[in-house]
Write a protein that holds these residues in place. Structure first.
Motif, PDB file in Angstrom:
ATOM      1  N   LEU A 496       0.827  -1.211   0.000  1.00  0.00           N
ATOM      2  CA  LEU A 496       0.000   0.000   0.000  1.00  0.00           C
ATOM      3  C   LEU A 496       0.863   1.264   0.000  1.00  0.00           C
ATOM      4  N   GLY A 497       2.150   1.058   0.134  1.00  0.00           N
ATOM      5  CA  GLY A 497       3.058   2.193   0.215  1.00  0.00           C
ATOM      6  C   GLY A 497       3.630   2.577  -1.149  1.00  0.00           C
ATOM      7  N   ALA A 498       4.056   3.850  -1.247  1.00  0.00           N
ATOM      8  CA  ALA A 498       4.607   4.362  -2.511  1.00  0.00           C
ATOM      9  C   ALA A 498       6.039   3.888  -2.732  1.00  0.00           C
ATOM     10  N   ASP A 499       6.707   3.478  -1.649  1.00  0.00           N
ATOM     11  CA  ASP A 499       8.127   3.109  -1.768  1.00  0.00           C
ATOM     12  C   ASP A 499       8.294   1.623  -2.045  1.00  0.00           C
ATOM     13  N   PRO A 500       9.287   1.283  -2.909  1.00  0.00           N
ATOM     14  CA  PRO A 500       9.595  -0.130  -3.101  1.00  0.00           C
ATOM     15  C   PRO A 500      10.088  -0.723  -1.775  1.00  0.00           C
ATOM     16  N   CYS A 501       9.965  -2.022  -1.621  1.00  0.00           N
ATOM     17  CA  CYS A 501      10.424  -2.614  -0.367  1.00  0.00           C
ATOM     18  C   CYS A 501      10.824  -4.075  -0.569  1.00  0.00           C
ATOM     19  N   ILE A 502      11.574  -4.566   0.385  1.00  0.00           N
ATOM     20  CA  ILE A 502      11.820  -6.012   0.458  1.00  0.00           C
ATOM     21  C   ILE A 502      11.079  -6.460   1.702  1.00  0.00           C
ATOM     22  N   VAL A 503      10.162  -7.391   1.522  1.00  0.00           N
ATOM     23  CA  VAL A 503       9.309  -7.764   2.640  1.00  0.00           C
ATOM     24  C   VAL A 503       9.425  -9.261   2.919  1.00  0.00           C
TER      25      VAL A 503
END
Ligand code: NOJ
Length: 557
Positions: A496-503
């Motif tokens: 849901l966030g605008a930033d890429p991420c490693i989850v």
């Protein structure tokens, strides 16, 4: 369980599409959509993968509440066509494998309905007791007024009748008295009538209000849920596969009651207003926790029950179950101007404009909708990313004409623009930029993407039928959930966030050596799972759906 069994309970796997005949397609060029126009677009809808149409009211009406004020329950508004056109439309929809449900608006009638005219004319009229009268205004909590901009009481004085009458909605919509057995008999007759014409179910309007008979002087006390149970059993006697979809905007604990007792003998489907409002809060905050909480609180009691999920409906986008502070956060994010808000509780905008046309974010939101456990419901135009027209008054801002082409009136009608039932959207989301014809021809359009998404959703029964769990992840903006059904599991992960991420997502039980089949990526990439957790790279507003386990010949392709 096999597909044969799942198709008995068709509403659990349905893709529902809500439309108003008068704003869909105008076939005869008078400026108002009609049933012939809708019939001509059934193939378009079938092509998207819609399996159930929900028609907003199309009966004769003075149209003071866009048709939710009916004067004849057994007819078709002549502007929209005839009963013959209705039957031809139903037959065509069935031929293309679609079911049709219609609005059942029986909490109230129009004040111009012959029943109310008779009722108000004299205390001895046989129709007097079809409505709810009182000599004085009974004590009432103010919160019960549904349209605070237009009404300040749920009782209105009627000069002719010499009494007050109850109206939960506008004062031109007097409430029917469902405690009266004659009214209940008539409502069953109405339902029976439309069933004979081929309707597959009903979206039952304003259910909690319909059931509110308690405390009214002179009324026989009935358990209002008896009414719903009676109606359900009446429908089942007439036709076993009829479905009721209830409009009940209540907290989860109260919502449960409307599914019925332990046997689930009332409505089969309920809109999940709470989940919808939590989605918007989560989108505004870019924080998955409100949504996760709402999904955890969503409980299904029996196998044939289901929630109906939506991102937009035809009314104001209500945020009434959020706290004042939470609602303000959503207003700030998606509708900061006073003109975008309504009744202090909702928004008059459609999703694409609220998300500022960000196509990646819009797709993520619909991927989320279609992955959530429950039956997805689309409001016409969502599949092409239509916006609203704030120049149209109140809730009607989102009920502008469907945008078919980039031509005059968006291809909705050949009438002069001044004669249209409602003006088309202008500007950035108007027909020049957003229309079905252009998107139909573009392999990368929202419409093309949505068709593929719907196809995938239909081929993923785990989402419609499975037991669901919210999965733990280590990124606050990531929402992950899992649905297990018949030994198969599907996991969906949404950023849901605008930033890429490693989850890192904790999957729970995973069979040894299991693989992940990517359900949305057209390459069908297979990823290895490291133990019971999944580590993923997600782009800003990224989304993935996976099926866990080794595919065999029984797994959908
Ligand atoms: C709920 C409907 O969704 C809304 O459009 C209508 O105004 C009220 N019920 C009254 O029928």
């Amino acid at each position: 369980m096999t597909t044969a069994r799942t198709s008995d309970l068709w509403w659990k796997s349905a893709i529902v599409y809500c439309l108003d005949v008068e704003t869909f397609l105008d076939w005869d060029g008078d400026g108002t959509g009609d049933l012939i126009g809708l019939t001509e677009r059934i193939d378009y809808l079938a092509g998207i993968g819609i399996s159930c149409l929900w028609l907003m009211p199309f009966q004769p009406s003075p149209n003071r509440d866009d048709g939710y004020d009916i004067t004849d329950y057994y007819g078709v508004d002549p502007r929209l066509g005839s009963l013959g056109d209705f039957v031809a439309m139903i037959r065509t929809a069935k031929d293309r494998g679609m079911r049709v449900i219609i609005d059942l608006v029986v909490n109230h009638t129009s004040d111009r309905h012959p029943w109310f005219r008779a009722a108000r004319s004299s205390r001895t009229s046989p129709f007097r007791d079809w409505y709810v009268w009182s000599d004085d205004i009974p004590e009432e909590p103010k919160a019960e007024v549904v349209f605070p901009d237009a009404e300040d009481s749920i009782w209105a004085w009627d000069e002719k009748a010499g009494q007050y009458y109850l109206h939960h909605f506008y004062s031109h919509q007097p409430d029917l008295n469902i405690a009266n057995p004659k009214v209940r008999e008539e409502l069953a007759r109405i339902v029976g009538f439309w069933l004979e014409l081929g309707v597959d179910g009903f979206r039952v309007d304003a259910v909690p209000f319909l059931l509110e008979t308690g405390g009214i002087a002179g009324n026989v006390e009935i358990d209002p849920h008896d009414f719903l149970r009676d109606l359900r059993s009446f429908m089942a006697r007439r036709r076993g596969d009829v479905m009721m979809l209830g409009e009940v905007n209540l907290p989860h604990k109260d919502l449960q009651l409307f599914f019925g007792g332990p046997d689930g003998d009332e409505v089969q489907l309920l809109f999940n207003f709470i989940l919808m409002q939590s989605i918007y809060l989560s989108l505004a905050r870019q924080d998955a926790r409100p949504l996760a909480k709402a999904l955890r609180e969503t409980v299904r009691k029996t196998d044939d029950q289901q929630y109906a999920n939506f991102l937009r409906n035809h009314d104001e986008l209500t945020l009434d179950k959020l706290t004042d502070a939470q609602r303000q956060e959503v207003f700030d994010a998606f509708g900061p101007e006073p003109d975008m808000q309504l009744f202090g509780r909702g928004l008059r905008r459609r999703l694409p404009s609220m998300l500022d046309g960000d196509e990646q974010r819009i797709r993520m939101a619909y991927s989320l909708l279609f992955s959530l456990p429950g039956t997805p419901v689309l409001f016409y135009g969502e599949e092409i990313g239509m916006g609203e027209n704030l120049a149209i008054e109140g809730r009607l801002s989102v009920r502008s004409p469907m945008q078919w082409t980039d031509e005059k009136n968006g291809g909705f009608s050949s009438a002069p623009p001044s004669r249209l039932r409602r003006p088309v959207v202008e500007g950035r989301f108007g027909p020049l930029a957003v229309n079905a014809a252009a998107q139909r021809r573009d392999p990368d359009s929202l419409l093309t993407w949505m068709e593929r998404l719907i196809r995938r959703r239909r081929e993923t029964p785990e989402l419609a039928w499975g037991a669901w769990h919210v999965l733990e992840s280590d990124v606050v903006g990531v929402f992950a959930h899992r649905c297990d059904w018949e030994g198969r599991s599907v996991v969906a992960v949404h950023n849901l966030g605008a930033d890429p991420c490693i989850v890192r997502v904790e999957l729970g039980d995973v069979p040894e050596g299991a693989t992940l089949d990517d359900l949305l990526d057209e390459r069908g990439a297979l990823d290895e799972i490291d133990g019971a957790a999944l580590e993923l790279k997600l782009g800003g507003y990224g989304y993935r759906w996976f099926r866990i386990g080794a595919a065999d010949q029984r797994t959908p392709p």
